[in-house]
Each structure stands twice: as structure tokens, then as C-alpha cells.
Design an enzyme around this catalytic site. Sequence first.
Site, mmCIF file in Angstrom:
data_model
loop_
_atom_site.group_PDB
_atom_site.id
_atom_site.type_symbol
_atom_site.label_atom_id
_atom_site.label_comp_id
_atom_site.label_asym_id
_atom_site.label_seq_id
_atom_site.Cartn_x
_atom_site.Cartn_y
_atom_site.Cartn_z
ATOM 1 N N HIS A 73 36.128 49.213 30.185
ATOM 2 C CA HIS A 73 35.183 48.387 30.889
ATOM 3 C C HIS A 73 34.287 49.368 31.948
ATOM 4 O O HIS A 73 33.174 49.331 32.060
ATOM 5 C CB HIS A 73 35.734 47.236 31.146
ATOM 6 C CG HIS A 73 34.657 46.200 31.830
ATOM 7 N ND1 HIS A 73 34.468 46.006 33.358
ATOM 8 C CD2 HIS A 73 33.700 45.560 31.319
ATOM 9 C CE1 HIS A 73 33.360 45.448 33.558
ATOM 10 N NE2 HIS A 73 32.806 45.049 32.337
ATOM 11 N N HIS A 74 35.310 49.823 32.803
ATOM 12 C CA HIS A 74 34.762 50.672 33.828
ATOM 13 C C HIS A 74 35.994 51.733 34.116
ATOM 14 O O HIS A 74 37.090 51.381 33.881
ATOM 15 C CB HIS A 74 34.286 49.966 35.064
ATOM 16 C CG HIS A 74 35.194 49.590 36.086
ATOM 17 N ND1 HIS A 74 35.672 48.303 35.943
ATOM 18 C CD2 HIS A 74 35.872 50.133 36.974
ATOM 19 C CE1 HIS A 74 36.768 48.067 36.836
ATOM 20 N NE2 HIS A 74 36.920 49.066 37.652
ATOM 21 N N GLN A 149 41.453 55.416 37.321
ATOM 22 C CA GLN A 149 41.868 54.069 37.090
ATOM 23 C C GLN A 149 40.803 53.682 36.014
ATOM 24 O O GLN A 149 39.539 54.036 35.920
ATOM 25 C CB GLN A 149 41.515 53.143 38.199
ATOM 26 C CG GLN A 149 41.795 51.503 38.193
ATOM 27 C CD GLN A 149 41.001 50.724 38.999
ATOM 28 O OE1 GLN A 149 39.902 50.794 39.512
ATOM 29 N NE2 GLN A 149 41.946 50.096 39.506
ATOM 30 N N HIS A 151 39.873 50.204 33.480
ATOM 31 C CA HIS A 151 39.785 48.928 33.204
ATOM 32 C C HIS A 151 39.724 48.755 31.742
ATOM 33 O O HIS A 151 38.526 49.033 31.412
ATOM 34 C CB HIS A 151 38.555 48.342 34.073
ATOM 35 C CG HIS A 151 38.577 46.747 33.820
ATOM 36 N ND1 HIS A 151 37.406 46.014 33.820
ATOM 37 C CD2 HIS A 151 39.418 45.766 33.311
ATOM 38 C CE1 HIS A 151 37.500 44.725 33.884
ATOM 39 N NE2 HIS A 151 38.783 44.600 33.347
ATOM 40 N N HIS A 220 30.183 46.940 45.715
ATOM 41 C CA HIS A 220 31.267 46.096 44.902
ATOM 42 C C HIS A 220 31.303 44.621 45.762
ATOM 43 O O HIS A 220 31.665 44.602 46.759
ATOM 44 C CB HIS A 220 32.509 46.844 45.202
ATOM 45 C CG HIS A 220 33.574 45.982 44.462
ATOM 46 N ND1 HIS A 220 34.050 45.931 43.286
ATOM 47 C CD2 HIS A 220 34.939 45.508 45.280
ATOM 48 C CE1 HIS A 220 35.145 45.105 42.910
ATOM 49 N NE2 HIS A 220 35.737 44.788 44.368
ATOM 50 N N HIS A 222 32.804 40.425 44.080
ATOM 51 C CA HIS A 222 33.367 39.766 42.857
ATOM 52 C C HIS A 222 32.242 38.998 42.352
ATOM 53 O O HIS A 222 31.013 39.480 42.272
ATOM 54 C CB HIS A 222 34.983 39.153 43.147
ATOM 55 C CG HIS A 222 35.848 40.004 43.779
ATOM 56 N ND1 HIS A 222 37.275 39.703 44.253
ATOM 57 C CD2 HIS A 222 35.937 41.685 43.757
ATOM 58 C CE1 HIS A 222 37.741 40.658 44.561
ATOM 59 N NE2 HIS A 222 36.947 41.697 44.107
ATOM 60 N N MET A 296 35.001 40.301 47.739
ATOM 61 C CA MET A 296 34.797 41.402 48.529
ATOM 62 C C MET A 296 33.458 41.639 48.803
ATOM 63 O O MET A 296 32.667 41.228 48.034
ATOM 64 C CB MET A 296 35.643 42.579 47.506
ATOM 65 C CG MET A 296 37.176 42.555 47.539
ATOM 66 S SD MET A 296 37.744 44.387 47.243
ATOM 67 C CE MET A 296 39.626 44.077 47.177
HETATM 68 CU CU CU Z 1 35.517 46.873 34.738
HETATM 69 CU CU CU Z 2 37.280 43.908 44.738
#
Ligand code: CU
Ligand code: CU
Length: 342
Positions: A73-74, A149, A151, A220, A222, A296
Amino acid sequence: MADCFNHMLSVSLVFLFSVTSLYGFKVDRYGLLMPNVRPNVPELYLCTPIRINFTTNYYIVGFEPNATMNTAHHMLLYGCTKPGSNKPVWNCGEMASTSEQESYETASVCESGSTILYAWARDAPKLELPQDVGFKVGGRSPIQYLVLQVHYATIDKFKDGSTDDSGVFLYYTERPQSKLAGVYLLGTAGMIPPMTTEHMETACAISENKTIHPFAFRTHTHSLGKVVSGYLVTTDSRGRHHWTLIGKKDPLLPQMFYPVANQVSISEGDILAARCTMVSERRTVTYIGQTNKDEMCNFYLMYYVDEGEPLEQKYCFSRGPPLFYWQSLLNSIPDKDASTLD
Ligand code: CU
Ligand code: CU
């Protein structure tokens, strides 16, 4: 621990060759890839590290994603002074899941010294670093590890036992680059009351005798974020503030680094400011925090310096609403422009 680490290197050191011709000097490519992982729960965030040689400085001059949107996803690439775990792979979910069937240990991305160097998400335009610009890593720099990382949102394609090696190819050189890159992060603490539109705002003066040139930004939030904007604020002799937009984005779009809206130079005494416009239709208060129920407010600024090291100042965090708003520090606020997309 040593075993883990050797294993980690042997699975990651797959692609390593020279790509000199593209740059005019010797540049190597390294694949920082997931070591054939098999995500077993949805919404999993996995991390894998590499340790960088601390006897040599390297300069990262390019990033190339190795991922497809129907698997990852990312992806985010972090620089860390210390990684969150010594394992070859761990669960580094921001929205930490606590499922029992899950087979990975949970830890943060970095234990210390976290910086985001690269971000990839679907449909995102490719970001090249400007010429002569590089991230200095290894040696005595604060970036001693790189942590990838990924996702994994859905896991249907792993049900048949297949595995994944999504990741990033790093283009790096030992040749010192004349303009070093850095990332500056603006953000807030605070709370969003129920059923309101709230502005989460921060602002900080640059206090180092350096000139920085932003070339990319990333936002960024949510789910409540509608617009995130960042500005350079300069002060004239009468104390009036002048606002220049650096970047503005709908945070529901892929949360990548995008080119800046205006090329500006920022020097000592100039102010960097960011606002997140949050719209809550919830019946409860929303706080800043790690999970989906929290929010966030982050604005990342990627920049280079003409000479010398990047800023020692890396963060600009405010207490956020209801304790901090721009109006307590700044005038001539572009209120409408900061909260609407064009
Ligand atoms: Cu993602
Ligand atoms: Cu966040």
C-alpha cells in the site's frame, strides 16, 4: 544477534552493481528489499533494516521503488541512529495491531534518530534529488541504519504461500556531494473537539546560521485531515509577516514527497509554519496519537544546504489546539489560503 545480522545481509545484498554512466561518477545500487516476507494479517506494517558501514561516509543520490500497488500500500524509508529492533523483520505498525496469529515482534521503526528519507505510494510521481544533492549516511553521521517500512493493506495474495520482496533500490556514492540533504518535520500535539473544524498549527524560527533550500514536502494526517499547508514566514522592518507557500496538499492523496510550490531560501531568523485543517464529525474528542482513532498533523520539508551540514534543528512541534495557534506569534495570516486547496 550476529546471526540475525548476517542472515539479514545475505538476503538483502542481492543487487549490487555500478550505474556510473547515469551520474558521471561512480554510483552503486543497493536493493533494500523485504526478505521474502509473508504477511498473515491485514493492515500489517513490516520493517527491515540495514546497518551502514560506520567507517565510510556514503551519499544517497537516488531512490527507485521496487513495488507494485496491488501488494504494497505504501513504503517509507527511514534513517535511524538506532533501529527499533535487531530482528531482520519486525512489525513496526503505527496503528499497531495486536492480533494473536501474528508472527512478528512489535517495535518502533527507529529507537533513536528517526528521519524519513523517501516515501512511495500508488500513483505517486517519481522524485529525483536535485543535482549535486545527497543524503550523507554512515561514517559519523546520525544515520547509521536505514529501515524500510512496507504497509501491507490486504493479504489475499499471500494465502497461497507466496512471499514478497517489495523495497527500494538505493543509488549511492562515496564521492562527497556538494549539497547535503536534510528533512525538517513540523507537527503538533493537541486535541480536536467533537463536531468541529479545528486548525492544528505550529511555527518555529530557524536559529542556525545556515541557508536551506526546500525542494520537496510530504504531509501526513490520519482520516480527519482535509488540507495541510506549510509556509515560509519572513518579518519586515515594521514587524509585519510575509507568507510564502512552500507546499499544500490534501492528505488523503498518496502521502509522498511532492515538489515544493515555490522555490525559496530560508535563513536564520526566518520562520517555518504549518497548519493542518481537521474536520471532525465524531461525537468524541480526537487526540494526537498513533492509532486510527487518533490523529496526527505532520508536514515534512526536504531541503538541501549550500554548504556544510544540514540543520541540527530537526523538529518544530507545538502544543497544538487549544493551547497554541499561529495568532499568538504571527500576523497577516493567510487564513483562507492555508485551509483551502486550489
Ligand atoms: Cu499505506
Ligand atoms: Cu500517523
